[in-house]
Scaffold this motif. Structure first.
Motif, PDB file in Angstrom:
ATOM      1  N   PHE A  13     -19.806  17.443 -37.842  1.00  0.00           N
ATOM      2  CA  PHE A  13     -20.804  18.270 -38.530  1.00  0.00           C
ATOM      3  C   PHE A  13     -20.931  17.802 -39.978  1.00  0.00           C
ATOM      4  O   PHE A  13     -20.227  18.320 -40.860  1.00  0.00           O
ATOM      5  CB  PHE A  13     -20.394  19.750 -38.500  1.00  0.00           C
ATOM      6  CG  PHE A  13     -20.350  20.363 -37.137  1.00  0.00           C
ATOM      7  CD1 PHE A  13     -21.471  20.989 -36.597  1.00  0.00           C
ATOM      8  CD2 PHE A  13     -19.181  20.318 -36.382  1.00  0.00           C
ATOM      9  CE1 PHE A  13     -21.424  21.562 -35.335  1.00  0.00           C
ATOM     10  CE2 PHE A  13     -19.123  20.889 -35.123  1.00  0.00           C
ATOM     11  CZ  PHE A  13     -20.256  21.505 -34.586  1.00  0.00           C
ATOM     12  N   CYS A  17     -23.565  21.290 -42.107  1.00  0.00           N
ATOM     13  CA  CYS A  17     -24.099  21.579 -40.769  1.00  0.00           C
ATOM     14  C   CYS A  17     -23.226  22.551 -39.978  1.00  0.00           C
ATOM     15  O   CYS A  17     -23.740  23.305 -39.146  1.00  0.00           O
ATOM     16  CB  CYS A  17     -24.277  20.282 -39.976  1.00  0.00           C
ATOM     17  SG  CYS A  17     -25.668  19.277 -40.576  1.00  0.00           S
ATOM     18  N   GLU A  20     -24.320  25.922 -41.214  1.00  0.00           N
ATOM     19  CA  GLU A  20     -25.702  26.212 -40.820  1.00  0.00           C
ATOM     20  C   GLU A  20     -25.818  26.546 -39.333  1.00  0.00           C
ATOM     21  O   GLU A  20     -26.528  27.478 -38.944  1.00  0.00           O
ATOM     22  CB  GLU A  20     -26.605  25.018 -41.154  1.00  0.00           C
ATOM     23  CG  GLU A  20     -26.853  24.807 -42.632  1.00  0.00           C
ATOM     24  CD  GLU A  20     -27.719  25.897 -43.237  1.00  0.00           C
ATOM     25  OE1 GLU A  20     -28.397  26.623 -42.482  1.00  0.00           O
ATOM     26  OE2 GLU A  20     -27.717  26.038 -44.474  1.00  0.00           O
ATOM     27  N   LEU A  21     -25.120  25.772 -38.499  1.00  0.00           N
ATOM     28  CA  LEU A  21     -25.295  25.922 -37.058  1.00  0.00           C
ATOM     29  C   LEU A  21     -24.369  26.957 -36.426  1.00  0.00           C
ATOM     30  O   LEU A  21     -24.797  27.730 -35.556  1.00  0.00           O
ATOM     31  CB  LEU A  21     -25.096  24.566 -36.363  1.00  0.00           C
ATOM     32  CG  LEU A  21     -26.110  23.473 -36.725  1.00  0.00           C
ATOM     33  CD1 LEU A  21     -25.760  22.172 -36.021  1.00  0.00           C
ATOM     34  CD2 LEU A  21     -27.526  23.895 -36.377  1.00  0.00           C
ATOM     35  N   PHE A  25     -26.115  30.313 -37.566  1.00  0.00           N
ATOM     36  CA  PHE A  25     -26.936  30.162 -36.341  1.00  0.00           C
ATOM     37  C   PHE A  25     -28.357  29.692 -36.649  1.00  0.00           C
ATOM     38  O   PHE A  25     -29.326  30.119 -36.027  1.00  0.00           O
ATOM     39  CB  PHE A  25     -26.981  31.474 -35.550  1.00  0.00           C
ATOM     40  CG  PHE A  25     -25.634  31.962 -35.125  1.00  0.00           C
ATOM     41  CD1 PHE A  25     -24.900  31.289 -34.169  1.00  0.00           C
ATOM     42  CD2 PHE A  25     -25.082  33.099 -35.716  1.00  0.00           C
ATOM     43  CE1 PHE A  25     -23.640  31.732 -33.791  1.00  0.00           C
ATOM     44  CE2 PHE A  25     -23.824  33.543 -35.345  1.00  0.00           C
ATOM     45  CZ  PHE A  25     -23.100  32.858 -34.376  1.00  0.00           C
ATOM     46  N   ASN A  26     -28.439  28.801 -37.630  1.00  0.00           N
ATOM     47  CA  ASN A  26     -29.744  28.259 -38.024  1.00  0.00           C
ATOM     48  C   ASN A  26     -30.047  27.027 -37.168  1.00  0.00           C
ATOM     49  O   ASN A  26     -29.965  25.887 -37.629  1.00  0.00           O
ATOM     50  CB  ASN A  26     -29.725  27.901 -39.520  1.00  0.00           C
ATOM     51  CG  ASN A  26     -31.067  27.404 -40.008  1.00  0.00           C
ATOM     52  OD1 ASN A  26     -32.081  27.513 -39.320  1.00  0.00           O
ATOM     53  ND2 ASN A  26     -31.082  26.852 -41.225  1.00  0.00           N
ATOM     54  N   PHE A  27     -30.388  27.264 -35.889  1.00  0.00           N
ATOM     55  CA  PHE A  27     -30.583  26.169 -34.948  1.00  0.00           C
ATOM     56  C   PHE A  27     -31.875  25.391 -35.190  1.00  0.00           C
ATOM     57  O   PHE A  27     -32.108  24.356 -34.559  1.00  0.00           O
ATOM     58  CB  PHE A  27     -30.566  26.703 -33.510  1.00  0.00           C
ATOM     59  CG  PHE A  27     -29.275  27.379 -33.140  1.00  0.00           C
ATOM     60  CD1 PHE A  27     -28.065  26.696 -33.235  1.00  0.00           C
ATOM     61  CD2 PHE A  27     -29.260  28.706 -32.730  1.00  0.00           C
ATOM     62  CE1 PHE A  27     -26.869  27.313 -32.911  1.00  0.00           C
ATOM     63  CE2 PHE A  27     -28.062  29.327 -32.400  1.00  0.00           C
ATOM     64  CZ  PHE A  27     -26.868  28.637 -32.495  1.00  0.00           C
ATOM     65  N   HIS A  29     -32.679  24.287 -38.217  1.00  0.00           N
ATOM     66  CA  HIS A  29     -32.481  23.551 -39.465  1.00  0.00           C
ATOM     67  C   HIS A  29     -33.166  22.189 -39.335  1.00  0.00           C
ATOM     68  O   HIS A  29     -33.116  21.554 -38.268  1.00  0.00           O
ATOM     69  CB  HIS A  29     -30.983  23.367 -39.720  1.00  0.00           C
ATOM     70  CG  HIS A  29     -30.662  22.809 -41.069  1.00  0.00           C
ATOM     71  ND1 HIS A  29     -30.705  21.454 -41.349  1.00  0.00           N
ATOM     72  CD2 HIS A  29     -30.287  23.435 -42.227  1.00  0.00           C
ATOM     73  CE1 HIS A  29     -30.364  21.263 -42.613  1.00  0.00           C
ATOM     74  NE2 HIS A  29     -30.112  22.443 -43.169  1.00  0.00           N
ATOM     75  N   CYS A  32     -29.872  19.216 -39.336  1.00  0.00           N
ATOM     76  CA  CYS A  32     -28.546  19.358 -38.739  1.00  0.00           C
ATOM     77  C   CYS A  32     -28.497  19.183 -37.217  1.00  0.00           C
ATOM     78  O   CYS A  32     -27.584  18.508 -36.718  1.00  0.00           O
ATOM     79  CB  CYS A  32     -27.935  20.703 -39.133  1.00  0.00           C
ATOM     80  SG  CYS A  32     -27.252  20.690 -40.811  1.00  0.00           S
ATOM     81  N   PRO A  33     -29.411  19.762 -36.435  1.00  0.00           N
ATOM     82  CA  PRO A  33     -29.311  19.575 -34.980  1.00  0.00           C
ATOM     83  C   PRO A  33     -29.345  18.109 -34.565  1.00  0.00           C
ATOM     84  O   PRO A  33     -28.539  17.669 -33.729  1.00  0.00           O
ATOM     85  CB  PRO A  33     -30.537  20.336 -34.450  1.00  0.00           C
ATOM     86  CG  PRO A  33     -30.782  21.392 -35.472  1.00  0.00           C
ATOM     87  CD  PRO A  33     -30.464  20.728 -36.787  1.00  0.00           C
TER      88      PRO A  33
END
Length: 242
Positions: A13, A17, A20-21, A25-27, A29, A32-33
């Protein structure tokens, strides 16, 4: 121990990240994914590469023969793998982005040694191993300058082309894939396709992207030859057993 865990998380990560993820739970972003997917895929390819040529090595060992395998192709492939691993190592790229090239190089060394040994060229195998050891020392000790490694990586593109074309040509002339392993060739094909994505995401290095893209196309052609010459290879195997 905590430092090892932290480093492991950071390697998978990058940046913020993990927060964030997995915390926010900022999927959705913006970066980052894709970054985490690329890192995860890179680690998966690296782990898979540890066993990439094991089926090929075992097949040669069981047959006590490397018939149908182009030694020129394997030597050129080795130069390409060493070039990519050395260039990436000295450029400071993350291990997940080039570790597969390192493990592929080690296994190619074993295959080439098998080719020499099963053809009765013991002295050549000893000399070959000495050269490989000297190159490895030169890269790690920085004796080999970076501009040389950059030249080798640049040359890696035509090297990959020639390497794969030699094997494709040998398969075509024999109308058979000989002692080539279907599993190893498929894993090479799948791995280089995935590496195009990870190289774009993790490095943005045009040399690596072009090199992996070219290798993916040519590995796909060799993989296709298994199905083109399947009946011929089966007939040759039955004849050998009889």
């Amino acid at each position: 121990m905590s430092k090892l865990v932290h480093d492991a998380i950071q390697s998978l990560f990058p940046g913020n990240c993990f927060e964030e993820l997995l915390i926010n739970f900022n999927f959705f972003h913006p970066t980052c994914p894709k970054a985490v997917l690329s890192r995860g895929l890179g680690f998966a390819i690296t782990l898979g590469s540890i066993l990439l040529f094991v089926p090929q090595i075992l097949k040669i060992q069981a047959a006590k023969s490397a018939q149908g395998i182009s030694v020129s192709s394997q030597l050129l492939a080795l130069i390409g793998a060493i070039g990519t691993a050395s260039y990436s190592y000295r450029s400071g790229f993350v291990f997940s982005g080039w570790g597969d090239s390192f493990f592929v190089a080690v296994q190619l060394v074993i295959i080439i040694l098998q080719i020499f040994l099963f053809s009765g060229q013991t002295a050549l195998s000893v000399g070959f191993l000495g050269v490989v050891s000297a190159v490895a020392y030169g890269v790690i000790s920085h004796t080999i300058p970076m501009h040389v490694l950059t030249m080798v990586q640049t040359a890696g593109i035509p090297i990959v082309v020639v390497s794969k074309l030699l094997q494709i040509s040998q398969n075509y002339q024999a109308q058979s894939t000989g002692q080539l392993s279907l599993i190893s060739v498929f894993l090479q094909f799948a791995g280089t396709v995935a590496r195009v994505f990870t190289s774009v995401q993790d490095t943005g290095d045009s040399l690596l992207i072009i090199s992996y893209s070219t290798a993916a196309v040519l590995n796909g052609l060799i993989f296709a030859q298994f199905f083109m010459y399947w009946s011929s290879s089966d007939a040759a195997s039955r004849k050998k057993r009889n």
